[in-house]
Scaffold this motif. Structure first.
Motif, PDB file in Angstrom:
ATOM      1  N   HIS A  16      31.802  14.380   9.653  1.00 41.87           N
ATOM      2  CA  HIS A  16      30.775  15.193  10.303  1.00 41.87           C
ATOM      3  C   HIS A  16      29.398  14.555  10.269  1.00 41.87           C
ATOM      4  N   ASP A  17      29.153  13.679   9.286  1.00 41.35           N
ATOM      5  CA  ASP A  17      27.859  13.003   9.249  1.00 41.35           C
ATOM      6  C   ASP A  17      27.840  11.764  10.142  1.00 41.35           C
ATOM      7  N   GLY A  18      28.974  11.364  10.684  1.00 41.75           N
ATOM      8  CA  GLY A  18      29.031  10.256  11.625  1.00 41.75           C
ATOM      9  C   GLY A  18      29.037   8.876  11.000  1.00 41.75           C
ATOM     10  N   ARG A  19      28.936   8.780   9.676  1.00 41.53           N
ATOM     11  CA  ARG A  19      28.928   7.479   9.014  1.00 41.53           C
ATOM     12  C   ARG A  19      30.346   6.992   8.772  1.00 41.53           C
ATOM     13  N   VAL A  20      30.482   5.690   8.675  1.00 41.08           N
ATOM     14  CA  VAL A  20      31.769   5.059   8.386  1.00 41.08           C
ATOM     15  C   VAL A  20      31.898   4.909   6.874  1.00 41.08           C
ATOM     16  N   ASP A  21      33.034   5.322   6.314  1.00 44.57           N
ATOM     17  CA  ASP A  21      33.272   5.225   4.874  1.00 44.57           C
ATOM     18  C   ASP A  21      34.346   4.173   4.626  1.00 44.57           C
ATOM     19  N   GLU A  22      33.923   2.960   4.269  1.00 42.20           N
ATOM     20  CA  GLU A  22      34.881   1.881   4.026  1.00 42.20           C
ATOM     21  C   GLU A  22      35.380   1.862   2.592  1.00 42.20           C
ATOM     22  N   THR A  23      34.867   2.740   1.734  1.00 38.87           N
ATOM     23  CA  THR A  23      35.309   2.771   0.339  1.00 38.87           C
ATOM     24  C   THR A  23      36.608   3.557   0.162  1.00 38.87           C
ATOM     25  N   LEU A  24      36.995   4.320   1.134  1.00 40.18           N
ATOM     26  CA  LEU A  24      38.217   5.111   1.055  1.00 40.18           C
ATOM     27  C   LEU A  24      39.421   4.201   1.286  1.00 40.18           C
ATOM     28  N   THR A  25      40.346   4.166   0.333  1.00 48.07           N
ATOM     29  CA  THR A  25      41.516   3.297   0.416  1.00 48.07           C
ATOM     30  C   THR A  25      42.760   4.122   0.732  1.00 48.07           C
ATOM     31  N   GLU A  26      43.876   3.419   0.929  1.00 41.59           N
ATOM     32  CA  GLU A  26      45.145   4.093   1.212  1.00 41.59           C
ATOM     33  C   GLU A  26      45.564   4.980   0.046  1.00 41.59           C
ATOM     34  N   LEU A  27      45.387   4.491  -1.178  1.00 37.95           N
ATOM     35  CA  LEU A  27      45.750   5.294  -2.357  1.00 37.95           C
ATOM     36  C   LEU A  27      44.896   6.548  -2.470  1.00 37.95           C
ATOM     37  N   VAL A  55      51.348   5.920   3.239  1.00 37.14           N
ATOM     38  CA  VAL A  55      50.412   5.526   4.293  1.00 37.14           C
ATOM     39  C   VAL A  55      50.808   4.125   4.744  1.00 37.14           C
ATOM     40  N   LYS A  56      51.249   3.994   5.975  1.00 35.26           N
ATOM     41  CA  LYS A  56      51.667   2.706   6.506  1.00 35.26           C
ATOM     42  C   LYS A  56      50.492   1.891   7.025  1.00 35.26           C
ATOM     43  N   TYR A  57      49.468   2.555   7.531  1.00 29.91           N
ATOM     44  CA  TYR A  57      48.308   1.855   8.077  1.00 29.91           C
ATOM     45  C   TYR A  57      47.078   2.717   7.861  1.00 29.91           C
ATOM     46  N   TRP A  58      45.977   2.090   7.437  1.00 31.07           N
ATOM     47  CA  TRP A  58      44.713   2.801   7.256  1.00 31.07           C
ATOM     48  C   TRP A  58      43.594   1.912   7.750  1.00 31.07           C
ATOM     49  N   ASN A  59      42.794   2.416   8.666  1.00 30.14           N
ATOM     50  CA  ASN A  59      41.636   1.709   9.193  1.00 30.14           C
ATOM     51  C   ASN A  59      40.407   2.559   8.891  1.00 30.14           C
ATOM     52  N   PRO A  60      39.617   2.176   7.866  1.00 29.33           N
ATOM     53  CA  PRO A  60      38.479   3.010   7.481  1.00 29.33           C
ATOM     54  C   PRO A  60      37.349   3.010   8.510  1.00 29.33           C
ATOM     55  N   VAL A  61      37.235   1.955   9.308  1.00 27.58           N
ATOM     56  CA  VAL A  61      36.158   1.895  10.306  1.00 27.58           C
ATOM     57  C   VAL A  61      36.387   2.932  11.391  1.00 27.58           C
ATOM     58  N   CYS A  62      37.608   3.009  11.880  1.00 32.67           N
ATOM     59  CA  CYS A  62      37.932   3.983  12.928  1.00 32.67           C
ATOM     60  C   CYS A  62      38.356   5.325  12.356  1.00 32.67           C
ATOM     61  N   GLY A  63      38.742   5.357  11.093  1.00 32.77           N
ATOM     62  CA  GLY A  63      39.220   6.598  10.498  1.00 32.77           C
ATOM     63  C   GLY A  63      40.592   6.968  11.004  1.00 32.77           C
ATOM     64  N   ILE A  64      41.447   5.960  11.209  1.00 40.16           N
ATOM     65  CA  ILE A  64      42.795   6.171  11.748  1.00 40.16           C
ATOM     66  C   ILE A  64      43.808   5.823  10.662  1.00 40.16           C
ATOM     67  N   ALA A  65      44.824   6.671  10.505  1.00 44.73           N
ATOM     68  CA  ALA A  65      45.889   6.426   9.539  1.00 44.73           C
ATOM     69  C   ALA A  65      47.236   6.727  10.176  1.00 44.73           C
ATOM     70  N   VAL A  66      48.241   5.922   9.815  1.00 44.79           N
ATOM     71  CA  VAL A  66      49.628   6.206  10.174  1.00 44.79           C
ATOM     72  C   VAL A  66      50.322   6.551   8.870  1.00 44.79           C
ATOM     73  N   VAL A  67      50.838   7.778   8.789  1.00 43.97           N
ATOM     74  CA  VAL A  67      51.431   8.299   7.566  1.00 43.97           C
ATOM     75  C   VAL A  67      52.911   8.545   7.808  1.00 43.97           C
ATOM     76  N   ARG A  68      53.744   7.981   6.911  1.00 40.71           N
ATOM     77  CA  ARG A  68      55.179   8.227   6.975  1.00 40.71           C
ATOM     78  C   ARG A  68      55.501   9.401   6.059  1.00 40.71           C
ATOM     79  N   VAL A  69      56.280  10.337   6.570  1.00 43.56           N
ATOM     80  CA  VAL A  69      56.642  11.523   5.797  1.00 43.56           C
ATOM     81  C   VAL A  69      58.075  11.914   6.145  1.00 43.56           C
ATOM     82  N   GLY A  70      58.748  12.547   5.212  1.00 45.42           N
ATOM     83  CA  GLY A  70      60.100  13.025   5.459  1.00 45.42           C
ATOM     84  C   GLY A  70      60.123  14.089   6.543  1.00 45.42           C
TER      85      GLY A  70
END
Length: 150
Positions: A16-27, A55-70
């Motif tokens: 909501h603040d519009g900033r990119v958070d690159e410190t957030l990791t897959e874990l 989490v199969k893919y995480w892009n912190p710049v775009c804020g996009i994740a591909v998550v595998r789940v049962g």
């Protein structure tokens, strides 16, 4: 022999603040999802969550994740993601853009979304560079996503 069936969720994190958070990791993303899942569905839901989410893919710049789940709990995870409102003290809205049964379909959807996000970020001036930087970032993102192929 029983096969473990998966769903792949393409998620977008809108800060909501519009900033990119690159410190957030897959874990960190998985732990946030785990905590939210336990909050919404209790200990039994949390136990079902443990073995089937990755989490199969995480892009912190775009804020996009591909998550595998049962396949049996993907709707519950989707609901938990939608109810998530805060990560690390920052307000966020998580939106599921695509649900696929194969990693390839989710990869294709994520590549299209990443391309449009990089173009928007460059137009807004958040990302430096011009058309060359955007095409390089799109190519790098596509290369990483295609490297996930089993």
């Amino acid at each position: 022999m029983v096969r473990f069936k998966n769903r792949y969720l393409l998620c977008e994190f809108n800060w909501h603040d519009g900033r990119v958070d690159e410190t957030l990791t897959e874990l960190a993303v998985i732990s946030v999802f785990r905590n939210e899942f336990a909050l919404n569905f209790g200990d039994v839901g949390s136990g079902a969550f443990m073995g089937s989410v990755n989490v199969k893919y995480w892009n912190p710049v775009c804020g996009i994740a591909v998550v595998r789940v049962g396949r049996d709990i993907y709707r519950k995870l989707w609901a938990s993601m939608t109810l998530l409102r805060e990560i690390k003290g920052r307000s966020v809205a998580v939106r599921v853009l695509h649900v696929g049964s194969t990693l390839r379909s989710s990869q294709n959807a994520s590549i299209e979304r990443i391309e449009s996000k990089y173009e928007k970020l460059t137009r807004r001036g958040v990302m430096p560079g011009g058309a060359r930087a955007v095409s390089k970032n799109k190519t790098d993102a596509a290369r990483v996503i295609h490297a996930l192929q089993p």
